[in-house]
Scaffold this active site. Sequence first.
Site, mmCIF file in Angstrom:
data_model
loop_
_atom_site.group_PDB
_atom_site.id
_atom_site.type_symbol
_atom_site.label_atom_id
_atom_site.label_comp_id
_atom_site.label_asym_id
_atom_site.label_seq_id
_atom_site.Cartn_x
_atom_site.Cartn_y
_atom_site.Cartn_z
ATOM 1 N N GLU A 236 0.885 -1.174 0.000
ATOM 2 C CA GLU A 236 0.000 0.000 0.000
ATOM 3 C C GLU A 236 0.911 1.209 0.000
ATOM 4 O O GLU A 236 1.492 1.572 1.016
ATOM 5 C CB GLU A 236 -0.918 -0.035 1.226
ATOM 6 C CG GLU A 236 -2.116 0.896 1.089
ATOM 7 C CD GLU A 236 -1.894 2.242 1.729
ATOM 8 O OE1 GLU A 236 -1.371 3.156 1.031
ATOM 9 O OE2 GLU A 236 -2.235 2.394 2.898
ATOM 10 N N CYS A 270 -2.087 8.445 3.610
ATOM 11 C CA CYS A 270 -1.880 8.018 2.226
ATOM 12 C C CYS A 270 -3.108 8.302 1.372
ATOM 13 O O CYS A 270 -2.988 8.720 0.219
ATOM 14 C CB CYS A 270 -1.545 6.534 2.179
ATOM 15 S SG CYS A 270 0.053 6.111 2.898
#
Length: 462
Positions: A236, A270
């Site tokens: 990720e 993120c």
Amino acid sequence: MNTLLSKVSVAEDRGRPVLDAATREVVGHAPVHTVDQLNTAIAAAAAAQPNWAALGHAERSRLLHAIADDIDAHAAELGEIITHEQGKAGGEGEAHGAAHWLRAAADTVLEPQVLHDDGTSRAELHHVPLGVVASIGPWNFPVMIAVWHVAPALRMGNTVVLKPSENTPLSVLALAEIFRRHLPEGVLTAVSGDREVGAALAAHPGVAKIVFTGSTATGRRIVESSASNLARLTLELGGNDAGIVLPGTDVDAIADKLFWAAFMNTGQVCAALKRLYVHESIYPDVVEALAERAEKAPMGPGRDKANRLGPVQNPAQFEIVSRLVEDARERGARIVTGGAAAAELGPLFYRPTIIADVDDGAAVVDEEQFGPVLPVLRYTDVDDAVRRANNTEQGLGASVWSADPDEAAAVAQRLEAGTVWINQHGGVDPAIPFGGTKASGYGLEFGVEGLKAMAATKVIRR
């Protein structure tokens, strides 16, 4: 006294100082483990894995619930360490959130899948443990993301070697201490080391799976390192998430959500909103509404729970944020509010910044700022907005904002991202898979798909 911190912080002459994100004072000292110690941890994990797998799902789930209860019981202590290291207000909330996600992983059902059964023959698909899982985590949600990695790995019968970020090691070591109280020896070990240790972990032949959350650049290095052992990967990576506000949208109805989509955890997420494309008919209103909220958002050290925005976590990231804003200013963009350090609050505080009249191609648009800055871009045609939103190597998340959910859903189908939210941005759920596309990584976390990612498949035919 914080008893968890006293258990994981070592003497000054034996460790590396860890600094308070807000004050830059020493919080404690993290051990600096060596590659030899890493090798010992992996060997112990490999030795412990067969017996851990043999316990079965029910017993492993019971132990995960016990750990979650222990995390909740020590959330204040754990949260205090998170707030010192990471800077956020609400460290205790992150700790409670980690307990919630741990229980969710324990309770998610994953049954064998019957592929064929005609009465005379039968084929079933089973998910079995991989072995030793390496978890390499970031500094923005150190405890929460560690649990995102660890919980499904343990639930599926793997053992774990966990490496925290060098910026936030103490909170993860404290989390590992809570896990250690309930698990057999070797099932979970935290190794606090430098980049050499991280590289050795990614390349280790005894590691069957690597799960990493962090930058795209580091993710690429992990892919290269893992080639020698063919470890499976869940990555990720960075995101440069775009939002598109469609014409006719009620600005007042979405302004708060828009602001916090970009500025949650001071923008250090993120999947935060990083670029906002707004139709020209409502562009001035959106810019004004966001600026008003930026000017009013309480900022300061996270130990004061009234503050919603904290510092940028580390000097390197602070320099990135400052550089991107200065580049926009030099290009003639309009700094509507913010655009400067808030030095009176501490060395790494940066005022929440709204940038208007900026174009694609500016660094603050094309690069992930990962801080309290939001560029707002004008568009006239929805097709053009979609093209510009997709014009990035990254594809973690995106969002569409509209008074018409069906129209928003049609635009969402055209956006290149692992998750597209409608009239929201950045929310995750332990039952809903999450992952990126393009250079934002691959593999899914959470829910049934997250459990499958921590397992090998085995077909049994009879």
